[in-house]
Design a protein around this motif. Sequence first.
Motif, mmCIF file in Angstrom:
data_model
loop_
_atom_site.group_PDB
_atom_site.id
_atom_site.type_symbol
_atom_site.label_atom_id
_atom_site.label_comp_id
_atom_site.label_asym_id
_atom_site.label_seq_id
_atom_site.Cartn_x
_atom_site.Cartn_y
_atom_site.Cartn_z
ATOM 1 N N GLY A 9 -22.378 8.318 -21.664
ATOM 2 C CA GLY A 9 -23.655 8.429 -21.444
ATOM 3 C C GLY A 9 -24.321 7.386 -20.721
ATOM 4 N N LYS A 10 -23.892 6.532 -19.889
ATOM 5 C CA LYS A 10 -24.262 5.525 -19.220
ATOM 6 C C LYS A 10 -25.313 6.253 -18.035
ATOM 7 C CE LYS A 10 -20.235 3.687 -18.100
ATOM 8 N NZ LYS A 10 -19.469 4.703 -18.924
ATOM 9 N N THR A 11 -24.778 7.047 -17.465
ATOM 10 C CA THR A 11 -25.718 7.526 -16.189
ATOM 11 C C THR A 11 -26.867 8.202 -16.832
ATOM 12 O OG1 THR A 11 -23.735 7.687 -14.796
ATOM 13 C CG2 THR A 11 -25.602 9.020 -14.009
ATOM 14 N N THR A 12 -26.652 8.938 -17.914
ATOM 15 C CA THR A 12 -27.796 9.787 -18.615
ATOM 16 C C THR A 12 -28.834 8.803 -18.896
ATOM 17 O OG1 THR A 12 -26.104 11.171 -19.254
ATOM 18 C CG2 THR A 12 -28.207 11.132 -20.290
ATOM 19 N N ASP B 269 -24.982 14.814 -31.514
ATOM 20 C CA ASP B 269 -25.271 16.079 -31.717
ATOM 21 C C ASP B 269 -23.973 16.941 -31.736
ATOM 22 O OD1 ASP B 269 -25.188 15.386 -29.017
ATOM 23 O OD2 ASP B 269 -24.915 17.223 -28.169
ATOM 24 N N PHE C 168 -28.215 12.388 -25.788
ATOM 25 C CA PHE C 168 -28.711 12.187 -24.297
ATOM 26 C C PHE C 168 -29.394 10.834 -24.160
ATOM 27 C CE2 PHE C 168 -27.501 16.579 -24.744
ATOM 28 C CZ PHE C 168 -26.563 16.811 -23.765
ATOM 29 N N ARG D 94 -11.844 12.047 -18.930
ATOM 30 C CA ARG D 94 -13.167 12.071 -18.130
ATOM 31 C C ARG D 94 -12.966 12.637 -16.813
ATOM 32 N NH1 ARG D 94 -17.770 13.052 -16.846
ATOM 33 N NH2 ARG D 94 -19.244 11.391 -16.524
ATOM 34 N N LYS E 138 -15.069 14.625 -13.300
ATOM 35 C CA LYS E 138 -16.510 14.869 -12.547
ATOM 36 C C LYS E 138 -16.129 15.125 -11.287
ATOM 37 C CE LYS E 138 -17.458 9.741 -13.052
ATOM 38 N NZ LYS E 138 -18.622 8.920 -13.409
HETATM 39 N N1 GTP Z 1 -23.306 17.004 -26.064
HETATM 40 C C1 GTP Z 1 -23.932 15.741 -25.498
HETATM 41 N N2 GTP Z 1 -23.500 15.437 -24.267
HETATM 42 C C2 GTP Z 1 -24.028 14.303 -23.511
HETATM 43 C C3 GTP Z 1 -24.899 13.247 -24.429
HETATM 44 N N3 GTP Z 1 -25.373 12.555 -23.677
HETATM 45 C C4 GTP Z 1 -24.501 12.733 -22.103
HETATM 46 N N4 GTP Z 1 -23.690 13.816 -22.383
HETATM 47 C C5 GTP Z 1 -23.147 14.486 -21.390
HETATM 48 O O1 GTP Z 1 -21.859 13.743 -21.255
HETATM 49 C C6 GTP Z 1 -21.512 13.808 -19.833
HETATM 50 C C7 GTP Z 1 -21.087 12.334 -19.137
HETATM 51 O O2 GTP Z 1 -22.382 11.783 -19.338
HETATM 52 P P1 GTP Z 1 -22.611 10.396 -18.239
HETATM 53 O O3 GTP Z 1 -23.898 9.787 -18.662
HETATM 54 O O4 GTP Z 1 -22.346 10.725 -17.097
HETATM 55 O O5 GTP Z 1 -21.706 9.453 -18.899
HETATM 56 P P2 GTP Z 1 -21.180 7.986 -18.142
HETATM 57 O O6 GTP Z 1 -20.785 7.119 -19.249
HETATM 58 O O7 GTP Z 1 -21.952 7.636 -16.979
HETATM 59 O O8 GTP Z 1 -19.930 8.695 -17.595
HETATM 60 P P3 GTP Z 1 -18.762 7.609 -16.487
HETATM 61 O O9 GTP Z 1 -19.491 7.300 -15.554
HETATM 62 O O10 GTP Z 1 -17.611 8.415 -16.525
HETATM 63 O O11 GTP Z 1 -18.203 6.501 -17.450
HETATM 64 C C8 GTP Z 1 -22.671 14.407 -19.115
HETATM 65 O O12 GTP Z 1 -22.264 15.833 -18.817
HETATM 66 C C9 GTP Z 1 -23.690 14.395 -19.990
HETATM 67 O O13 GTP Z 1 -24.814 15.349 -19.688
HETATM 68 C C10 GTP Z 1 -25.222 13.818 -25.725
HETATM 69 O O14 GTP Z 1 -25.841 12.871 -26.357
HETATM 70 N N5 GTP Z 1 -24.578 14.798 -26.202
#
Ligand code: GTP
Length: 317
Positions: free
Chosen positions: A19-22, A164, A193, A257, A259
């Motif tokens: 969830g880093k990008t989020t 969730d 999120f 993962r 994307k």
């Molecule tokens: N169900 C759910 N999905 C989430 C949550 N947080 C993030 N996501 C989803 O999980 C996916 C990955 O989230 P990112 O924020 O891209 O994760 P990241 O850590 O940046 O991913 P990498 O760059 O691959 O390492 C996306 O589709 C998000 O929308 C959450 O709390 N619950």
Amino acid sequence: MNSNPKVPVYVISGFLGSGKTTVLLHMISHFRNIGKNPGIILNELGDENVENHLFEGQQVVELLNGCICCTIQDDLKTTLKGYINEEVDVLLIEGTGVANPLEIKDVLLDPLYLEHFELQSMISLVDASHYLEYQSFFNSSKEIRALLKEQVTSANILVLNKIDLVSEKELNKVEAKLADELDDHVPIYRTSFGEVPLELMLEKRFHVREVSHSHSTHELHHHHHHHIEATKLRVESPVKKDVLEKQLKKLSKHVIRAKGIIQLADDSRYFEFQYAAGQLRLNMIEKPDGLSPAVVLIGDKLEQDKVERFYKELTEQ
Ligand SMILES: Nc1nc2c(ncn2[C@@H]2O[C@H](COP(=O)(O)OP(=O)(O)OP(=O)(O)O)[C@@H](O)[C@H]2O)c(=O)[nH]1
């Protein structure tokens, strides 16, 4: 007059898909809302950041083809140098899911950069729905287990995300395991999120007195993500959503993962997709400018023949 000319820096770390990008996007919009100009450093494993469009209009430097912490650590230094004379109010750094945040911290704590940048907090994300599973899944890989641990122990604040997707019982188990690894003063916030209140997320939690010179992990770390690889597939022709989903599920033992950007068959519009924790999400986007549709698979022991089969099934429709 600004009594502290140093640029505050936040490092966001966490395993693939946590969830880093989020969280980064929340932070960017917060800073813009209060009239601040954030500088952003992104690090992706592939040679092209397929999430580019999420950062439109932002001041972003992308470090591609490796992970900040080792292969392109020098690029991080160069990028930081570039930011020394930039008019940014805050700097946000997102490492790859296989970055060892201690190494990023190491660079920031180099005297050269300490003069200009002030690390505020190491924010670590943990995917509550996968943390325990990853422990056993990577049972045979000492490096990955060490990496998972370092992503947690380096935290000044731990964001236990994706709650969730798990039951209260499982959440308590994950939290107990994390609490064992964390110092008592490091807070854990349960979120979906990444929605930790920004004033808590942005609190200054790192203080330079914590700096030590025991950075002997460097050698060890070098091979932390030995088995985890990113494979980018150019997918020029439109694909079917159900085929994509089915093929990703087939690879679920190896692909942690995925994307990318695809054009959907029978629709012809472009979509960004995210696949994490076995869930596929699609978001419609404008036709990407200068970026070809592509699928990036990130996985453990992702063998060539499996990738080829995936590619064939996906594109020969
Ligand atoms: N169900 C759910 N999905 C989430 C949550 N947080 C993030 N996501 C989803 O999980 C996916 C990955 O989230 P990112 O924020 O891209 O994760 P990241 O850590 O940046 O991913 P990498 O760059 O691959 O390492 C996306 O589709 C998000 O929308 C959450 O709390 N619950």
